[in-house]
Design a protein around this motif. Structure first.
Motif, PDB file in Angstrom:
ATOM      1  N   GLN A 112      30.758 -74.422  -3.524  1.00 23.71           N
ATOM      2  CA  GLN A 112      30.419 -73.552  -4.368  1.00 23.71           C
ATOM      3  C   GLN A 112      31.057 -72.036  -3.615  1.00 23.71           C
ATOM      4  OE1 GLN A 112      28.683 -73.504  -7.530  1.00 23.71           O
ATOM      5  NE2 GLN A 112      29.548 -75.467  -6.882  1.00 23.71           N
ATOM      6  N   PRO A 113      31.588 -71.216  -4.841  1.00 19.63           N
ATOM      7  CA  PRO A 113      32.407 -69.981  -4.064  1.00 19.63           C
ATOM      8  C   PRO A 113      31.324 -69.066  -3.416  1.00 19.63           C
ATOM      9  CG  PRO A 113      32.778 -70.343  -6.729  1.00 19.63           C
ATOM     10  CD  PRO A 113      31.694 -71.510  -6.202  1.00 19.63           C
ATOM     11  N   SER A 114      31.699 -68.407  -2.601  1.00 20.34           N
ATOM     12  CA  SER A 114      30.381 -67.541  -1.953  1.00 20.34           C
ATOM     13  C   SER A 114      30.644 -65.955  -2.419  1.00 20.34           C
ATOM     14  CB  SER A 114      30.557 -67.593  -0.374  1.00 20.34           C
ATOM     15  OG  SER A 114      31.914 -67.268  -0.274  1.00 20.34           O
ATOM     16  N   GLY A 115      29.520 -65.365  -2.002  1.00 22.92           N
ATOM     17  CA  GLY A 115      29.627 -63.740  -2.309  1.00 22.92           C
ATOM     18  C   GLY A 115      29.612 -63.574  -3.857  1.00 22.92           C
ATOM     19  N   SER A 116      30.528 -62.264  -4.212  1.00 23.19           N
ATOM     20  CA  SER A 116      30.203 -61.812  -5.591  1.00 23.19           C
ATOM     21  C   SER A 116      31.044 -62.964  -6.676  1.00 23.19           C
ATOM     22  CB  SER A 116      30.710 -60.421  -5.646  1.00 23.19           C
ATOM     23  OG  SER A 116      32.518 -60.649  -5.180  1.00 23.19           O
ATOM     24  N   THR A 117      31.841 -63.500  -5.990  1.00 23.09           N
ATOM     25  CA  THR A 117      32.680 -64.603  -7.031  1.00 23.09           C
ATOM     26  C   THR A 117      31.489 -65.289  -7.492  1.00 23.09           C
ATOM     27  OG1 THR A 117      33.292 -66.016  -5.134  1.00 23.09           O
ATOM     28  CG2 THR A 117      34.855 -64.412  -5.751  1.00 23.09           C
ATOM     29  N   ARG A 118      30.616 -65.933  -7.010  1.00 26.65           N
ATOM     30  CA  ARG A 118      29.605 -66.905  -7.259  1.00 26.65           C
ATOM     31  C   ARG A 118      28.887 -66.290  -8.485  1.00 26.65           C
ATOM     32  NH1 ARG A 118      24.084 -67.673  -5.429  1.00 26.65           N
ATOM     33  NH2 ARG A 118      23.267 -69.745  -6.181  1.00 26.65           N
ATOM     34  N   LEU A 119      28.884 -64.812  -8.576  1.00 28.37           N
ATOM     35  CA  LEU A 119      28.198 -64.265  -9.626  1.00 28.37           C
ATOM     36  C   LEU A 119      29.080 -63.830 -10.774  1.00 28.37           C
ATOM     37  CD1 LEU A 119      25.994 -62.176  -7.368  1.00 28.37           C
ATOM     38  CD2 LEU A 119      25.551 -64.342  -8.607  1.00 28.37           C
ATOM     39  N   ALA A 120      30.235 -64.114 -10.594  1.00 24.56           N
ATOM     40  CA  ALA A 120      31.011 -63.992 -11.882  1.00 24.56           C
ATOM     41  C   ALA A 120      31.403 -65.468 -12.689  1.00 24.56           C
ATOM     42  CB  ALA A 120      32.489 -63.578 -11.530  1.00 24.56           C
ATOM     43  N   ALA A 121      31.358 -65.180 -14.204  1.00 24.64           N
ATOM     44  CA  ALA A 121      31.412 -66.448 -15.024  1.00 24.64           C
ATOM     45  C   ALA A 121      32.791 -67.211 -14.554  1.00 24.64           C
ATOM     46  CB  ALA A 121      31.588 -65.939 -16.370  1.00 24.64           C
ATOM     47  N   ASP A 122      32.773 -68.430 -14.632  1.00 27.96           N
ATOM     48  CA  ASP A 122      33.902 -69.018 -14.463  1.00 27.96           C
ATOM     49  C   ASP A 122      33.913 -70.377 -15.564  1.00 27.96           C
ATOM     50  OD1 ASP A 122      35.959 -70.938 -13.872  1.00 27.96           O
ATOM     51  OD2 ASP A 122      35.444 -71.055 -11.677  1.00 27.96           O
ATOM     52  N   ARG A 137      37.050 -62.073 -35.565  1.00 30.65           N
ATOM     53  CA  ARG A 137      36.408 -63.043 -36.556  1.00 30.65           C
ATOM     54  C   ARG A 137      34.868 -62.852 -36.596  1.00 30.65           C
ATOM     55  NH1 ARG A 137      39.670 -67.663 -36.302  1.00 30.65           N
ATOM     56  NH2 ARG A 137      38.001 -68.853 -37.439  1.00 30.65           N
ATOM     57  N   GLY A 138      34.313 -61.691 -36.155  1.00 30.32           N
ATOM     58  CA  GLY A 138      32.741 -61.267 -36.322  1.00 30.32           C
ATOM     59  C   GLY A 138      32.113 -61.708 -35.231  1.00 30.32           C
ATOM     60  N   PHE A 139      32.712 -62.071 -33.867  1.00 32.35           N
ATOM     61  CA  PHE A 139      31.916 -62.477 -32.834  1.00 32.35           C
ATOM     62  C   PHE A 139      31.658 -61.536 -31.712  1.00 32.35           C
ATOM     63  CE2 PHE A 139      32.566 -66.327 -35.523  1.00 32.35           C
ATOM     64  CZ  PHE A 139      31.256 -67.067 -35.410  1.00 32.35           C
ATOM     65  N   ALA A 140      31.399 -60.276 -31.978  1.00 38.99           N
ATOM     66  CA  ALA A 140      31.773 -59.373 -31.002  1.00 38.99           C
ATOM     67  C   ALA A 140      30.531 -59.584 -29.842  1.00 38.99           C
ATOM     68  CB  ALA A 140      31.205 -57.996 -31.342  1.00 38.99           C
ATOM     69  N   GLY A 141      29.260 -60.469 -30.254  1.00 33.38           N
ATOM     70  CA  GLY A 141      28.342 -60.440 -29.225  1.00 33.38           C
ATOM     71  C   GLY A 141      28.554 -61.664 -28.322  1.00 33.38           C
ATOM     72  N   CYS A 142      29.469 -62.475 -28.706  1.00 36.27           N
ATOM     73  CA  CYS A 142      30.242 -63.505 -27.800  1.00 36.27           C
ATOM     74  C   CYS A 142      30.946 -62.815 -26.809  1.00 36.27           C
ATOM     75  CB  CYS A 142      30.889 -64.587 -28.430  1.00 36.27           C
ATOM     76  SG  CYS A 142      29.840 -65.585 -29.710  1.00 36.27           S
ATOM     77  N   ALA A 143      31.819 -61.746 -27.245  1.00 36.61           N
ATOM     78  CA  ALA A 143      32.884 -61.291 -26.434  1.00 36.61           C
ATOM     79  C   ALA A 143      31.947 -60.430 -25.199  1.00 36.61           C
ATOM     80  CB  ALA A 143      33.807 -60.325 -27.297  1.00 36.61           C
ATOM     81  N   VAL A 144      30.729 -59.967 -25.328  1.00 44.50           N
ATOM     82  CA  VAL A 144      30.223 -59.303 -24.469  1.00 44.50           C
ATOM     83  C   VAL A 144      29.195 -59.895 -23.419  1.00 44.50           C
ATOM     84  CG1 VAL A 144      30.829 -57.097 -25.768  1.00 44.50           C
ATOM     85  CG2 VAL A 144      28.448 -58.262 -26.083  1.00 44.50           C
ATOM     86  N   PHE A 145      29.164 -61.244 -23.957  1.00 44.81           N
ATOM     87  CA  PHE A 145      28.091 -61.897 -23.168  1.00 44.81           C
ATOM     88  C   PHE A 145      28.725 -62.121 -21.625  1.00 44.81           C
ATOM     89  CE2 PHE A 145      26.068 -65.753 -21.557  1.00 44.81           C
ATOM     90  CZ  PHE A 145      24.999 -65.579 -21.592  1.00 44.81           C
ATOM     91  N   ASP A 146      27.618 -62.075 -20.667  1.00 44.15           N
ATOM     92  CA  ASP A 146      28.135 -62.188 -19.201  1.00 44.15           C
ATOM     93  C   ASP A 146      26.743 -63.392 -18.786  1.00 44.15           C
ATOM     94  OD1 ASP A 146      28.848 -62.435 -16.603  1.00 44.15           O
ATOM     95  OD2 ASP A 146      29.263 -60.213 -16.647  1.00 44.15           O
ATOM     96  N   CYS A 147      27.288 -64.553 -18.359  1.00 44.10           N
ATOM     97  CA  CYS A 147      26.013 -65.349 -17.615  1.00 44.10           C
ATOM     98  C   CYS A 147      26.001 -65.275 -16.102  1.00 44.10           C
ATOM     99  CB  CYS A 147      26.498 -66.804 -17.964  1.00 44.10           C
ATOM    100  SG  CYS A 147      27.925 -67.544 -16.916  1.00 44.10           S
ATOM    101  N   PHE A 148      26.989 -64.170 -15.593  1.00 48.21           N
ATOM    102  CA  PHE A 148      26.846 -63.779 -14.075  1.00 48.21           C
ATOM    103  C   PHE A 148      27.276 -64.877 -13.446  1.00 48.21           C
ATOM    104  CE2 PHE A 148      24.832 -60.250 -16.241  1.00 48.21           C
ATOM    105  CZ  PHE A 148      25.389 -59.120 -15.349  1.00 48.21           C
ATOM    106  N   GLY A 149      27.683 -66.085 -13.603  1.00 50.67           N
ATOM    107  CA  GLY A 149      28.035 -67.283 -13.151  1.00 50.67           C
ATOM    108  C   GLY A 149      26.761 -68.387 -12.989  1.00 50.67           C
ATOM    109  N   ALA A 150      26.025 -68.132 -13.852  1.00 48.67           N
ATOM    110  CA  ALA A 150      24.921 -69.175 -14.176  1.00 48.67           C
ATOM    111  C   ALA A 150      25.355 -70.630 -14.760  1.00 48.67           C
ATOM    112  CB  ALA A 150      23.847 -68.494 -14.810  1.00 48.67           C
ATOM    113  N   GLY A 151      26.363 -70.255 -15.745  1.00 45.98           N
ATOM    114  CA  GLY A 151      27.022 -71.452 -16.173  1.00 45.98           C
ATOM    115  C   GLY A 151      27.495 -72.355 -15.246  1.00 45.98           C
ATOM    116  N   GLN A 152      28.259 -72.158 -14.674  1.00 45.81           N
ATOM    117  CA  GLN A 152      28.906 -73.048 -13.727  1.00 45.81           C
ATOM    118  C   GLN A 152      27.818 -73.605 -12.648  1.00 45.81           C
ATOM    119  OE1 GLN A 152      30.236 -69.899 -13.729  1.00 45.81           O
ATOM    120  NE2 GLN A 152      30.886 -68.981 -11.930  1.00 45.81           N
TER     121      GLN A 152
END
Length: 291
Positions: free
Chosen positions: A7-17, A65-80
């Motif tokens: 796993q990435p370490s530091g702040s990179t782990r908290l960025a969506a990949d 296309r009307g999906f601005a909510g998707c454009a601003v979502f951030d999982c902070f790396g939880a997805g990966q």
């Protein structure tokens, strides 16, 4: 020995990949047709725009296309984290029976990763030794939880951890702002013209700044933890030392080439490339900026 991928370490782990995720943000949350979402989608059902490779079929035109909510979502790396660690790279498309547990893990890990991001930011503000120790302890505790298996994650009380962490973050923000500016914590400032307001070192934690006019405003050392900046006009604003500002807040706002950003954040692609609208200079002089 663990078989989990490194796993990435530091702040990179908290960025969506997204390349290491299974499109969980396009499956787990529910959303209703609104200004932020063009369609209704129930929780646990894949968005029709999700491709078989887990990429978004309209990623480059989400706003149009009307999906601005998707454009601003951030999982902070939880997805990966869910995809590659909690479930060891097992894809829900290949094992559909894992999706309910994967969704439950994502709902827990996303706020935990957000807390980790805030705690990491707080430590970077060079707090006192005592406060730093408390922040580091909280960060280690939360980080340990993110490594838990699905069964242990199910038992995590996210609200309890948030209640313990928020006072630490508030103390870190107050120390960094000292001497503090105006206290607009939780203020309802929807659509308010704030040009000329002195918001240096301001407490804007949880403030509703939807559609607010912040053109040319100096937000040096202002604490914007949890501030809602959807549609806020940041053209020409100075955000270089704004506290606890994250990428999703910028993505939800408006800005241009004159908006000064911290070096750790990116200028959103939808922002105006050129400074087209004159900005009325803010009344206060630009003092108190951290060098």
């Amino acid at each position: 020995m663990s078989t989990h991928p490194a796993q990435p370490s530091g702040s990179t782990r908290l960025a969506a990949d997204c390349a290491r995720c299974f499109g969980l943000c396009c499956v787990v949350p529910a959303f209703a047709a609104s200004a932020d979402f063009a369609i209704d989608k129930p929780a646990g059902q894949a968005c029709p725009n999700l491709r078989p490779d887990h990429g978004c079929g309209i990623h480059t035109t989400l706003r149009e296309r009307g999906f601005a909510g998707c454009a601003v979502f951030d999982c902070f790396g939880a997805g990966q984290q869910v995809a590659q660690v909690t479930f060891g790279g097992r894809d829900w498309r290949d094992a559909p029976e894992t999706l309910p547990a994967m969704a439950e893990a994502f709902r827990v890990l996303r706020p935990l990763h957000e807390l980790l991001w805030y705690l990491t930011e707080a430590v970077s503000l060079h707090p006192s030794a005592e406060l730093r120790a408390e922040l580091e302890h909280a960060r280690a505790e939360i980080a340990g939880l993110t490594e838990a298996d699905p069964t242990r994650l199910r038992a995590v009380d996210v609200d309890a951890h948030r209640a313990r962490v928020n006072p630490l973050l508030s103390r870190a923000g107050d120390a960094a702002r000292a001497p503090g500016g105006v206290d607009r914590r939780g203020a309802h400032l929807l659509g308010v013209d704030l040009r000329g307001a002195d918001l240096r070192r301001a407490n804007l934690r949880g403030a509703l700044l939807i559609g607010a006019d912040l053109r040319g405003v100096d937000l040096a050392l202002a604490d914007v933890t949890g501030a809602d900046l959807r549609g806020a006009d940041l053209r020409g604003a100075d955000l270089r030392t704004t506290l606890f500002l994250h990428q999703a807040q910028l993505d939800a706002a408006r800005g241009d080439a004159r908006t000064d950003l911290p070096g750790t954040l990116s200028r959103p692609a939808h922002w105006t490339a050129l400074a087209l609208t004159p900005v009325r200079a803010a009344a206060p002089s630009r003092r108190g900026r951290r060098r």
